[in-house]
Design a protein around this motif. Sequence first.
Motif, PDB file in Angstrom:
ATOM      1  N   SER A 155     -63.325  52.650 -31.082  1.00 23.67           N
ATOM      2  CA  SER A 155     -62.403  51.731 -30.420  1.00 23.67           C
ATOM      3  C   SER A 155     -62.981  50.327 -30.243  1.00 23.67           C
ATOM      4  CB  SER A 155     -61.977  52.289 -29.060  1.00 23.67           C
ATOM      5  OG  SER A 155     -63.140  52.402 -28.247  1.00 23.67           O
ATOM      6  N   SER A 172     -58.280  45.477 -31.985  1.00 26.97           N
ATOM      7  CA  SER A 172     -56.922  45.986 -32.044  1.00 26.97           C
ATOM      8  C   SER A 172     -55.988  44.802 -32.239  1.00 26.97           C
ATOM      9  CB  SER A 172     -56.618  46.717 -30.736  1.00 26.97           C
ATOM     10  OG  SER A 172     -55.246  46.741 -30.536  1.00 26.97           O
ATOM     11  N   SER A 196     -51.066  46.654 -29.833  1.00 25.27           N
ATOM     12  CA  SER A 196     -51.271  47.888 -29.107  1.00 25.27           C
ATOM     13  C   SER A 196     -49.991  48.326 -28.408  1.00 25.27           C
ATOM     14  CB  SER A 196     -52.484  47.712 -28.180  1.00 25.27           C
ATOM     15  OG  SER A 196     -52.111  47.732 -26.869  1.00 25.27           O
ATOM     16  N   ASP A 239     -52.984  52.094 -31.108  1.00 26.47           N
ATOM     17  CA  ASP A 239     -53.653  50.829 -31.401  1.00 26.47           C
ATOM     18  C   ASP A 239     -53.686  50.649 -32.903  1.00 26.47           C
ATOM     19  OD1 ASP A 239     -54.320  49.638 -29.002  1.00 26.47           O
ATOM     20  OD2 ASP A 239     -56.036  50.982 -28.700  1.00 26.47           O
ATOM     21  N   ARG A 287     -55.458  48.715 -35.729  1.00 22.40           N
ATOM     22  CA  ARG A 287     -56.712  47.963 -35.800  1.00 22.40           C
ATOM     23  C   ARG A 287     -56.747  47.085 -37.033  1.00 22.40           C
ATOM     24  NH1 ARG A 287     -59.572  53.321 -35.264  1.00 22.40           N
ATOM     25  NH2 ARG A 287     -59.048  53.997 -33.164  1.00 22.40           N
ATOM     26  N   THR A 300     -54.080  44.523 -42.744  1.00 16.76           N
ATOM     27  CA  THR A 300     -53.802  45.644 -41.854  1.00 16.76           C
ATOM     28  C   THR A 300     -52.466  46.256 -42.247  1.00 16.76           C
ATOM     29  OG1 THR A 300     -54.869  44.346 -40.146  1.00 16.76           O
ATOM     30  CG2 THR A 300     -53.641  46.305 -39.440  1.00 16.76           C
TER      31      THR A 300
END
Lengths: 284, 263
Positions: free
Chosen positions: B10, B14, B17, B42, B44, B198
């Motif tokens: 973690s 992030s 979220s 989340d 990332r 992402t």
Amino acid sequence: MEKQTSKLRFIEISKIIGWVIVPAALLVIWQVGAARAGKPWLLPTPVQIFSQLAHPARIHFASGSLASNTFISLLRVLIGFAVAALGGVMLGVLMGSLRRLRHWIEPTIEILRPLSAIAWLPFAIAVFKLNSLRHLLGIEQYQPILDQIQLGMLFVIFIGGFFPILVNTIDGVSGIRQQYVLLARSLGAGRRQIFWHVSLPAAMPHILTGLRLGLARCWMVIIAAEMMVGADSGIGYLLMYAADNSAMDVTISCMVIIGTVGGLMNLGMRRCLQKYTSWKGKEI
Amino acid sequence: MSPGRLQSKSAQDSLLSLKEVGKTFVSDAGRQVPVLESIDLDIRAGELTTVVGATGTGKSTLLNVIAGLCDADNGTVTPASTLDIQNELAYVFQHYTLLPWRNVLKNVAFGLQLRNIPQPQRMREAAALIEQVGLGGFEKAYPHELSGGMRQRAAIAQALATKPKVLLMDEPFGSLDDGTRAELQKMLIELHRQTHTTTLFVTHNIDEAIILADRIVVLGGRPAVIEAGIVVDLPRPRHRTSKEFTELYMKIRNMITPCEVKQ
């Protein structure tokens, strides 16, 4: 294989029969029959009609030539149609995209729409009198062409074209696949960009269909309007005037021209439709 | 590969979220149909996350909530301060992914046009992307002239053209045949390796979820909850026939359809 080629040949021969032999046979029967009847004021021969069409600039009585009257009619239709297209597309786009506006206006539209455009003519003549485009432009002296573009005529052409254009545009703009709006939104499009880049192009097939139907309607309306009392030019007027003077060869020539022009308009609009909206029906 | 790895990783940034996100639809008959319930997720930076679940679980709804195409009824969607949801997200759908009245080049350039990038520049960038997704030579073709796989290649180029920070993909390969699907999966992995965009990829196909993912989010139940988050560290390229792959496959399958007999 052989069977297929013979089938193709059969279709080809059928086409030749349909497009050439049958019309030619009818023309021959007409020619022989009309010549034997010997009453050209009632039933002229195809040859007589063709000789009229071959001289489009020949002046008939005081009412001008085939060419000049066709020109006047076309001018009236193009101006009236342009105004109807502008108004119909603009209002249609607004009504198609603003639901509230559509609720307010649609009932009135639906009441007025079934009314034949020709039924408006006496009213239009009473309101616009003999005023023409020349008066609208504020020109003092006599203008041979502008004076023939009477406002009353333009008004009925406008009515004829306006409703098909309006209704089709509303359908097109309001029936957009929401997926395309989502796609544009996900790429960052704002409301205005969605309108220009999605709503309008997506509605284009419907808008062009509306314009095609509208133009056809305008052409029908002007011919009828020119045949009414008070007209003194246009292909519809010449058609009526020639019949009243027993020049049936001129009348039928007018009919040929009206049909041909209408057909060409339709063909042109269809070409337009095919060229610019070939994607329609293949969305995926 | 264990859910435990989720927490230990973690520290990674992030980008977005989700906290306790819930969504309820109202049916035509007026009945309340809860679709999503208290989803914590989340997303990332740089990760390729797949969301897998049975058809009708609410995977697309989750994506739409993230994209801001529909609002959540409960909970919050919080983007990182560096992320502009309006302009830095891109979406690839399964159907109607391209505007049918634009050719491939103009479709790919569409997002850039919306951002008022000058014509020569956007055409240049679009052409380069078209080359990159293997559609060189088809710039002037219209969507209806392309095969399903080519259309999705163009759609991916269209989405990437705006250089999004987050790429959302909703069953983009759902209607492709197996061969084409495998080709496009390979291309997507390669594009992700190059750009590190992402990516959140929704699918009902477990194989696909495992092949693509850095991390798999398993959605299940009605209303849907997150059954598991699985970090996948199998080496690439991944082989469907390997022991680890098969084990993971069965594990996810049993989560999605718990009533079936477990092996």
